[in-house]
Design a protein around this motif. Structure first.
Motif, mmCIF file in Angstrom:
data_model
loop_
_atom_site.group_PDB
_atom_site.id
_atom_site.type_symbol
_atom_site.label_atom_id
_atom_site.label_comp_id
_atom_site.label_asym_id
_atom_site.label_seq_id
_atom_site.Cartn_x
_atom_site.Cartn_y
_atom_site.Cartn_z
ATOM 1 N N TRP A 197 0.578 -0.900 0.017
ATOM 2 C CA TRP A 197 0.132 0.226 0.004
ATOM 3 C C TRP A 197 1.103 1.518 0.192
ATOM 4 N N ASP A 198 2.222 0.939 0.674
ATOM 5 C CA ASP A 198 2.981 2.770 0.859
ATOM 6 C C ASP A 198 3.605 2.686 -1.022
ATOM 7 N N GLN A 199 3.306 2.277 -1.617
ATOM 8 C CA GLN A 199 4.098 2.606 -2.949
ATOM 9 C C GLN A 199 2.307 2.581 -3.868
ATOM 10 N N ASP A 200 1.265 3.005 -3.615
ATOM 11 C CA ASP A 200 0.115 3.669 -4.234
ATOM 12 C C ASP A 200 -0.675 4.608 -3.629
ATOM 13 N N GLU A 201 -1.347 5.562 -5.172
ATOM 14 C CA GLU A 201 -2.639 6.167 -4.586
ATOM 15 C C GLU A 201 -4.098 5.902 -4.056
ATOM 16 N N GLY A 202 -4.371 6.549 -3.389
ATOM 17 C CA GLY A 202 -5.495 6.452 -2.724
ATOM 18 C C GLY A 202 -5.305 7.430 -1.435
ATOM 19 N N ASP A 203 -6.338 7.472 -1.115
ATOM 20 C CA ASP A 203 -6.338 7.734 0.204
ATOM 21 C C ASP A 203 -6.857 6.790 1.571
ATOM 22 N N TYR A 204 -7.913 5.921 0.742
ATOM 23 C CA TYR A 204 -8.542 4.738 1.595
ATOM 24 C C TYR A 204 -7.768 3.667 1.019
ATOM 25 N N PHE A 205 -7.614 2.606 2.195
ATOM 26 C CA PHE A 205 -7.706 0.940 1.214
ATOM 27 C C PHE A 205 -8.247 0.782 2.576
ATOM 28 N N CYS A 206 -8.398 -1.421 2.059
ATOM 29 C CA CYS A 206 -10.158 -2.012 2.514
ATOM 30 C C CYS A 206 -9.561 -3.024 2.697
ATOM 31 N N ILE A 207 -9.466 -3.408 4.045
ATOM 32 C CA ILE A 207 -9.853 -5.018 4.674
ATOM 33 C C ILE A 207 -11.037 -5.349 4.368
ATOM 34 N N SER A 208 -10.926 -7.082 3.588
ATOM 35 C CA SER A 208 -12.398 -7.500 3.808
ATOM 36 C C SER A 208 -12.382 -8.587 4.708
ATOM 37 N N HIS A 255 -7.199 4.578 6.560
ATOM 38 C CA HIS A 255 -7.211 5.615 5.831
ATOM 39 C C HIS A 255 -5.739 5.618 5.573
ATOM 40 N N ARG A 256 -4.803 6.141 4.499
ATOM 41 C CA ARG A 256 -3.544 5.581 4.446
ATOM 42 C C ARG A 256 -2.581 5.807 5.417
ATOM 43 N N ARG A 257 -3.359 6.660 6.403
ATOM 44 C CA ARG A 257 -1.899 7.133 7.939
ATOM 45 C C ARG A 257 -2.587 6.192 9.019
ATOM 46 N N ASP A 258 -3.211 5.293 8.266
ATOM 47 C CA ASP A 258 -3.255 4.383 9.532
ATOM 48 C C ASP A 258 -3.396 3.034 8.868
ATOM 49 N N ILE A 259 -2.547 2.954 8.170
ATOM 50 C CA ILE A 259 -2.572 1.430 7.417
ATOM 51 C C ILE A 259 -1.783 0.808 8.945
ATOM 52 N N ARG A 260 -1.124 1.017 9.785
ATOM 53 C CA ARG A 260 0.025 0.233 10.781
ATOM 54 C C ARG A 260 -1.525 0.171 11.740
ATOM 55 N N ASP A 308 -5.700 4.208 -9.731
ATOM 56 C CA ASP A 308 -4.186 3.190 -10.164
ATOM 57 C C ASP A 308 -3.791 2.556 -9.227
ATOM 58 N N PRO A 309 -3.345 1.834 -9.110
ATOM 59 C CA PRO A 309 -2.137 1.302 -8.277
ATOM 60 C C PRO A 309 -0.577 1.178 -9.144
ATOM 61 N N HIS A 310 0.514 0.912 -8.243
ATOM 62 C CA HIS A 310 1.637 0.933 -8.435
ATOM 63 C C HIS A 310 1.763 -0.750 -9.156
ATOM 64 N N TRP A 311 0.895 -1.785 -9.069
ATOM 65 C CA TRP A 311 1.090 -2.663 -8.825
ATOM 66 C C TRP A 311 0.382 -3.438 -10.083
ATOM 67 N N TRP A 313 3.417 -7.081 -9.227
ATOM 68 C CA TRP A 313 4.537 -7.109 -9.904
ATOM 69 C C TRP A 313 4.248 -5.552 -10.072
ATOM 70 N N LEU A 314 5.714 -4.541 -9.263
ATOM 71 C CA LEU A 314 5.874 -3.405 -8.798
ATOM 72 C C LEU A 314 6.178 -2.650 -10.084
ATOM 73 N N CYS A 315 5.619 -1.795 -10.720
ATOM 74 C CA CYS A 315 5.567 -1.134 -11.632
ATOM 75 C C CYS A 315 6.643 0.736 -11.281
ATOM 76 N N ASP A 316 7.220 1.002 -11.895
ATOM 77 C CA ASP A 316 7.252 2.674 -12.055
ATOM 78 C C ASP A 316 5.900 3.744 -11.861
ATOM 79 N N GLY A 317 5.142 3.395 -12.548
ATOM 80 C CA GLY A 317 3.899 4.424 -12.338
ATOM 81 C C GLY A 317 2.482 3.840 -12.246
ATOM 82 N N PRO A 318 1.299 4.076 -12.448
ATOM 83 C CA PRO A 318 0.543 3.377 -12.323
ATOM 84 C C PRO A 318 -0.141 2.825 -13.138
#
Length: 229
Positions: free
Chosen positions: A14-25, A43-48, A82-85, A117-122
């Protein structure tokens, strides 16, 4: 009970990605709510906090993570970023045998895998789809809103509750420009198919291929047979 080291992959991804929110399902086999999914956003600041939440839920739930970020607390394509992955549910495709070696490889259950697969852009959804078809992955696992098993948790679909394990996280990183050129387009309804040059893929990533794969790909007999297909 979890494997904390593997679970840190949530933050790594998630640290490599854009966006403000991430989801655990999460889902459970409890007969009263069987088949029910619950999405919890962080929120991004609450990933831990998301990692701690996943660890707690893993005791009696199957735990999944969104493959990308969202602009709002809604797991919907319209809110996806769009992710960087590139990501793929490999199903039974052994990541050690893939032409495109994953940056991160995960065993989601015995003999079943997930690749990142980590990429150099979205990465666009369209490219993610093409890669899934190209490597022979689950062709229903490339879309936006997709969730994938969290490493370091247990798979409750099996009686033995096997661990979701990180196989490696030091694979190559990819340039989007090259990937777009090399990975073929998915065949359209009228039968058209465009795409890259397999030789160029081999030259670019030869050093990342297992020795036996390089030997098979350069075997004259195999090349001749391929020409006859």
């Amino acid at each position: 009970m979890t494997r904390r080291g593997d679970m840190q992959s949530i933050k790594l991804i998630w640290d490599q990605d854009e966006g403000d929110y991430f989801c655990i399902s999460t889902s459970t086999k409890n007969t009263k709510v069987q088949g029910k999914w619950k999405d919890t956003f962080f929120h991004r600041r609450d990933i831990r906090k998301a990692i701690a939440f996943a660890a707690a839920k893993s005791k009696d739930h199957d735990v999944y993570m969104s493959a990308h970020g969202f602009s709002r607390k809604r797991r919907h394509k319209d809110c996806s970023v769009d992710p960087h992955w590139v990501y793929a549910d490999l199903d039974e495709c052994d990541p050690n045998t893939l032409t495109l070696r994953p940056t991160i490889a995960i065993e989601s259950s015995p003999g079943r895998y997930v690749g990142w697969w980590l990429c150099d852009g979205p990465v666009t959804e369209e490219l993610n789809r093409r890669v899934a078809y190209f490597i022979g992955a689950d062709t229903s696992g490339w879309d936006r809103t997709q969730v994938l098993r969290v490493p370091g948790t247990q798979n409750h679909k099996y009686k033995e509750k096997p661990w979701v394990k990180v196989l490696w996280k030091d694979g190559p990183r990819y340039q989007l420009k090259r990937l777009n050129k090399m990975v073929p387009e998915v065949e359209t309804e009228d039968g058209r198919q465009q795409g890259g040059d397999a030789a160029e893929i081999y030259d670019e990533y030869e050093s990342d291929l297992p020795r036996w794969v390089r030997r098979e790909l350069t075997n004259p007999r195999v090349q001749r047979e391929a020409l006859l297909l």
